[in-house]
Structures are given as structure tokens and as C-alpha cells.
Scaffold this motif. Structure first.
Motif, PDB file in Angstrom:
ATOM      1  N   GLU A  82      51.849  16.284   4.913  1.00 30.97           N
ATOM      2  CA  GLU A  82      50.081  16.169   5.184  1.00 30.97           C
ATOM      3  C   GLU A  82      50.417  14.893   5.995  1.00 30.97           C
ATOM      4  N   GLU A  83      49.326  14.758   6.912  1.00 29.25           N
ATOM      5  CA  GLU A  83      48.564  14.082   7.661  1.00 29.25           C
ATOM      6  C   GLU A  83      48.991  12.856   7.594  1.00 29.25           C
ATOM      7  N   THR A  84      48.475  12.546   6.641  1.00 28.59           N
ATOM      8  CA  THR A  84      49.687  11.194   6.107  1.00 28.59           C
ATOM      9  C   THR A  84      50.837  10.956   6.132  1.00 28.59           C
ATOM     10  N   ASP A  85      51.332  11.600   5.892  1.00 35.16           N
ATOM     11  CA  ASP A  85      53.356  11.681   6.225  1.00 35.16           C
ATOM     12  C   ASP A  85      53.218  10.796   7.859  1.00 35.16           C
ATOM     13  N   ASN A  86      54.957  10.538   7.364  1.00 29.86           N
ATOM     14  CA  ASN A  86      55.891   9.766   8.906  1.00 29.86           C
ATOM     15  C   ASN A  86      56.534  10.355   8.947  1.00 29.86           C
ATOM     16  N   LYS A  87      56.710  11.135  10.112  1.00 32.90           N
ATOM     17  CA  LYS A  87      58.152  11.952   9.315  1.00 32.90           C
ATOM     18  C   LYS A  87      59.426  10.646   9.947  1.00 32.90           C
ATOM     19  N   ALA A  88      58.658   9.670  10.470  1.00 36.51           N
ATOM     20  CA  ALA A  88      60.096   8.922  10.964  1.00 36.51           C
ATOM     21  C   ALA A  88      60.746   7.949   9.504  1.00 36.51           C
ATOM     22  N   PRO A 134      56.189  11.444  17.687  1.00 39.28           N
ATOM     23  CA  PRO A 134      55.416  11.741  18.224  1.00 39.28           C
ATOM     24  C   PRO A 134      55.037   9.963  18.885  1.00 39.28           C
ATOM     25  N   VAL A 135      53.997  10.452  20.014  1.00 44.57           N
ATOM     26  CA  VAL A 135      53.264   8.950  20.961  1.00 44.57           C
ATOM     27  C   VAL A 135      53.153   8.257  20.784  1.00 44.57           C
ATOM     28  N   ARG A 136      52.209   8.082  19.345  1.00 44.73           N
ATOM     29  CA  ARG A 136      51.559   7.325  18.653  1.00 44.73           C
ATOM     30  C   ARG A 136      52.757   6.241  17.637  1.00 44.73           C
ATOM     31  N   THR A 137      53.658   7.027  16.693  1.00 48.77           N
ATOM     32  CA  THR A 137      54.450   7.089  16.060  1.00 48.77           C
ATOM     33  C   THR A 137      55.507   5.750  16.428  1.00 48.77           C
ATOM     34  N   TYR A 138      55.956   6.588  17.690  1.00 55.29           N
ATOM     35  CA  TYR A 138      57.215   6.413  19.000  1.00 55.29           C
ATOM     36  C   TYR A 138      56.720   4.146  18.432  1.00 55.29           C
ATOM     37  N   PRO A 139      56.323   4.175  19.192  1.00 60.81           N
ATOM     38  CA  PRO A 139      57.017   2.051  19.335  1.00 60.81           C
ATOM     39  C   PRO A 139      57.199   1.440  18.492  1.00 60.81           C
ATOM     40  N   LYS A 140      56.258   1.461  17.315  1.00 60.42           N
ATOM     41  CA  LYS A 140      56.354   1.070  15.691  1.00 60.42           C
ATOM     42  C   LYS A 140      57.625   1.613  15.237  1.00 60.42           C
ATOM     43  N   PHE A 141      58.009   3.039  15.027  1.00 55.41           N
ATOM     44  CA  PHE A 141      59.103   3.154  14.419  1.00 55.41           C
ATOM     45  C   PHE A 141      60.468   4.157  14.502  1.00 55.41           C
ATOM     46  N   GLN A 143      62.872   1.832  15.937  1.00 57.33           N
ATOM     47  CA  GLN A 143      64.190   2.228  15.372  1.00 57.33           C
ATOM     48  C   GLN A 143      64.156   2.412  14.449  1.00 57.33           C
ATOM     49  N   THR A 144      63.260   2.681  13.169  1.00 55.65           N
ATOM     50  CA  THR A 144      63.331   3.115  11.262  1.00 55.65           C
ATOM     51  C   THR A 144      63.475   4.059  11.974  1.00 55.65           C
ATOM     52  N   PHE A 145      63.277   4.679  12.975  1.00 58.01           N
ATOM     53  CA  PHE A 145      63.405   6.784  12.703  1.00 58.01           C
ATOM     54  C   PHE A 145      65.163   6.571  12.520  1.00 58.01           C
ATOM     55  N   GLN A 146      65.966   5.824  13.524  1.00 57.17           N
ATOM     56  CA  GLN A 146      67.338   6.144  14.430  1.00 57.17           C
ATOM     57  C   GLN A 146      67.719   5.199  13.097  1.00 57.17           C
ATOM     58  N   ASP A 147      67.940   4.241  12.439  1.00 54.61           N
ATOM     59  CA  ASP A 147      68.435   3.595  11.667  1.00 54.61           C
ATOM     60  C   ASP A 147      68.232   4.483  10.000  1.00 54.61           C
ATOM     61  N   ARG A 148      67.850   4.928   9.408  1.00 54.13           N
ATOM     62  CA  ARG A 148      67.492   6.206   8.870  1.00 54.13           C
ATOM     63  C   ARG A 148      68.892   7.794   8.906  1.00 54.13           C
ATOM     64  N   LEU A 149      68.687   7.643  10.227  1.00 58.32           N
ATOM     65  CA  LEU A 149      69.929   8.793  10.307  1.00 58.32           C
ATOM     66  C   LEU A 149      71.523   8.518  10.150  1.00 58.32           C
ATOM     67  N   VAL A 150      71.356   7.540  11.139  1.00 60.03           N
ATOM     68  CA  VAL A 150      72.425   7.075  11.553  1.00 60.03           C
ATOM     69  C   VAL A 150      73.480   6.709  10.227  1.00 60.03           C
ATOM     70  N   GLY A 151      74.580   7.298   9.934  1.00 55.07           N
ATOM     71  CA  GLY A 151      75.343   6.694   9.041  1.00 55.07           C
ATOM     72  C   GLY A 151      76.321   7.769   8.649  1.00 55.07           C
ATOM     73  N   GLU A 152      76.493   7.998   6.702  1.00 54.60           N
ATOM     74  CA  GLU A 152      76.558   8.679   6.349  1.00 54.60           C
ATOM     75  C   GLU A 152      76.050   9.691   5.052  1.00 54.60           C
ATOM     76  N   HIS A 153      76.277  10.625   5.279  1.00 51.96           N
ATOM     77  CA  HIS A 153      74.509  11.248   4.238  1.00 51.96           C
ATOM     78  C   HIS A 153      75.979  12.637   3.649  1.00 51.96           C
ATOM     79  N   GLU A 154      75.532  12.986   2.966  1.00 51.66           N
ATOM     80  CA  GLU A 154      76.586  14.115   1.854  1.00 51.66           C
ATOM     81  C   GLU A 154      75.308  15.116   1.456  1.00 51.66           C
ATOM     82  N   VAL A 155      75.794  16.825   1.377  1.00 44.22           N
ATOM     83  CA  VAL A 155      74.447  17.803   0.689  1.00 44.22           C
ATOM     84  C   VAL A 155      75.924  18.672   0.751  1.00 44.22           C
TER      85      VAL A 155
END
Length: 365
Positions: A82-88, A134-141, A143-155
């Protein structure tokens, strides 16, 4: 072997492109709570039935079972962003992205997979990924997005056809986060070797209107660099118009679409006839036309305002999944204002992210 991937974590769908493969893997960004399901006839593709357990240090709720993508689209308890969600910061987006990467890594192995069946044995796929915000999300988030992606995950795939019981460890070694829309320009401007393909796009000042599900981005790209002052983003996209269509169809005909994704499938296939219980069919095209005309009018007005503020823009590209849907409506509303559209519009960012990851790795095909 570390693989390069472009991952467009869209609010409507996650699109993954791998180095060496032209065909994107597309998974609707929809999840539903998973459970032991009754399978009367197995689906003919794993993509139609992602039934997974995802473990990741980046998830707030770990080790839960989910139906993901196409399997969740028609589920009565599904969740769309929804509009309130942040993909990062969204767990849902991460779950869908990791599922897509696990499937992509294993299904596109060039060598015969060593997997011999059974629970417990894990296959590993290693990635360097390019992605974006997105443009408005990028400056603040970013690094957060990058940190959440990097690492080991299991599916772990459960009832998914051809993948039952397979456990895939997704190891993301590096993640480069770019800006949505700007990555698309980079893709259009360069060859797969990263050499100049279109000089106007590579060296020029390009305006972009990237229409997504929940956001619309207006980056200004000058010599492939994003202009900090004139780039802008709107916290609105196609979802508000799709939700309006769903409401009106339900009010007028008593027919309920289980998700936006289901409605989008119908519109893409130009299937405007719905079945009314005991009353034959009804055509919803007039409702779609009404909302898409409103959406196009809004987009054209926003483009006009951006161009007036920065008249040095040489040309304006309208891209993204929303652009593909709205193209005839936008062209009608634009009048004498010349706007450009591109083929494979909804995949341009994903291909751009792949090239960005490749360029930062110093690699070429």
C-alpha cells in the motif's frame, strides 16, 4: 560462481534479470499466509506455485511459510503493498525478492544441478545484485536497503512443482542501489558491453516519468548523472486508479477482483468481460477507460510542470509498467507535447540495474 543480477523490486511485481539471460523472471509482489494445501492437479510451472519458507536475518518474522506471487494473487487472504509501505524496509518485498532470486539461480544453472533430493541438503547461489529505489526514498533508505539485502538468506520450497523440498541458500555478496528511472536511461544509452549506444541519452539531459504501482518518479538525468535539484518523485502511482476500478466494478456488477494483480492481468490481456452470477457477462472497459484517462491526464500535467521548471531537458521518456498500460491515453492527452516511449518498458530498470552492477564490478559480457 558469483552471478550478476538486476533486481527491480516493484510494488506490483519483482523482476529479475540474470547476466547471460535475456528473459526476465517476473513474480507478482503479492504474498499470503502459507499452509498445507490440497493439490488436486500440480501446476505446470514452479512460477505458478511458490510455496516457501524464508529464513533471513533481515526479516522481522523469520521462518514463516508463505504463498508467493501467482499462487497468492487469487488467495482471499493475500497482501499487496500500500501507499504507506516502503520497499526498502518491507518484509513482503524482501520475501518476494529472495524467492525470485532463489528460483532464478537454481532454474538457470548451466551445468546439471547436483541436487539429489530430500530435505536438509542446501544448494547455494551467490549474487552481486543491482537494484533501485524511488527518488524520494533513495537518500534516506538506500543504505538500509543495501544492508538488508547483503548477507545469507535461505528459501525452502515446499509444494512447488519441480522444486519440492529444495532448500536454496541465497548469498548476496554485494548490492548496488540506484535510482529508479535513471537506471532505465543507462540501459537505453548503452550496449551490453557498456559502451555508448545512444549518444543523445548518454551525453544529453533527459527527463523521465517512471510510472509505478505506488510511486511515479521524475528523475532528470544529465550525462547519465542524476540531477539533485530538479529530480522529483510523487507518492502516487497506478494503484489508486486500479483500486477505483475494482470498487466501481464491485459496486456496479457485484464482481470482486481478489487483487490488483488479477485486474492487471485482465487488462494486459484485454479481457474486459466479467462473468456475472446467473446474469451473463458485463463489459468493464468503459470503467477502465474512465480511470486510465484520469491517470493519463494527471501524468501529462505533472510532466508538463517538470519540463517547464527545467526547459533544458532535451526529451522526456515515459516508462515503467504504468507507461505500457497508459500509452494510448497519455498520447491522446499530450496533444502537441512530444513524449517518448520505449519497448519492454516495465523491464528497463531491471536491465539497467544489471548493467550498473556490472559496471561497478568492472565486468563486461
Amino acid at each position: 560462481m558469483v552471478r550478476l543480477a538486476g533486481v527491480d523490486v516493484g510494488n506490483d511485481s519483482v523482476k529479475v534479470v540474470l547476466e547471460g539471460f535475456r528473459e526476465p523472471i517476473v513474480v507478482p509482489n503479492v504474498v499470503a499466509p502459507g499452509y498445507e494445501r490440497l493439490v488436486l492437479q500440480e501446476e505446470d510451472s514452479p512460477l505458478k506455485a511458490f510455496d516457501v519458507v524464508v529464513n533471513s536475518p533481515s526479516l522481522r518474522r523469520n521462518g514463516r511459510r508463505y504463498f508467493v506471487g501467482a499462487l497468492a494473487v487469487e488467495h482471499e487472504d493475500n497482501f499487496e503493498l500500500e501507499e504507506t509501505d516502503n520497499k526498502a524496509t518491507s518484509d513482503q518485498s524482501l520475501i518476494v525478492a529472495l524467492t525470485a532470486l532463489a528460483y532464478a539461480g537454481v532454474s538457470t544453472q548451466t551445468a546439471a544441478p547436483s541436487f539429489s533430493g530430500g530435505y536438509g541438503a542446501a544448494e547455494e547461489v551467490e549474487y552481486v545484485v543491482g537494484t533501485g529505489l524511488p527518488v524520494r526514498t533513495y537518500p534516506k533508505f538506500h543504505q538500509t536497503f543495501q544492508d538488508r539485502l547483503v548477507g545469507e538468506h535461505e528459501v525452502t520450497f515446499l509444494s512447488t512443482p519441480q522444486f519440492k523440498g529444495r532448500k536454496v541458500r541465497v548469498a548476496i555478496r554485494k548490492a548496488d542501489v540506484a535510482i529508479e528511472g535513471a537506471a532505465a536511461v543507462y540501459h537505453m544509452a548503452t550496449h551490453d558491453t557498456l559502451q555508448v549506444k545512444e549518444e543523445e541519452l548518454y551525453y544529453g539531459c533527459i527527463g523521465v516519468c517512471e510510472i509505478g504501482a505506488l510511486t511515479t518518479d521524475f528523475p532528470v538525468v544529465k550525462r547519465l548523472a542524476v540531477d539533485n535539484h530538479f529530480s522529483h518523485g510523487e507518492q502516487m502511482g497506478m494503484s489508486m486508479y486500479l483500486d477505483g476500478i475494482i470498487r466501481d466494478v464491485e459496486d456496479q456488477y457485484g464482481y470482486t477482483f481478489p487483487s490488483r494483480a488479477k485486474l492487471v492481468q485482465r487488462i494486459k490481456n484485454r479481457e474486459f468481460a466479467i462473468q456475472r452470477i446467473g446474469e451473463g457477462q458485463a463489459d468493464i472497459k468503459s470503467i477502465v477507460d474512465q480511470y486510465f484517462t484520469r491517470a493519463a491526464r494527471r501524468m501529462v500535467e505533472l510532466i508538463r510542470k517538470r519540463w517547464n521548471k527545467y526547459p533544458d531537458i532535451q526529451c522526456f521518456y515515459v516508462i515503467g509498467g504504468g507507461a505500457a498500460a497508459l500509452k494510448p491515453y497519455i498520447l491522446e492527452e499530450a496533444g502537441s507535447m512530444r513524449l517518448r516511449f520505449a519497448d519492454e518498458s516495465e523491464y528497463l530498470n531491471a536491465f539497467g540495474y544489471l548493467k550498473i552492477a556490472k559496471s561497478r564490478m568492472g565486468q563486461t559480457v
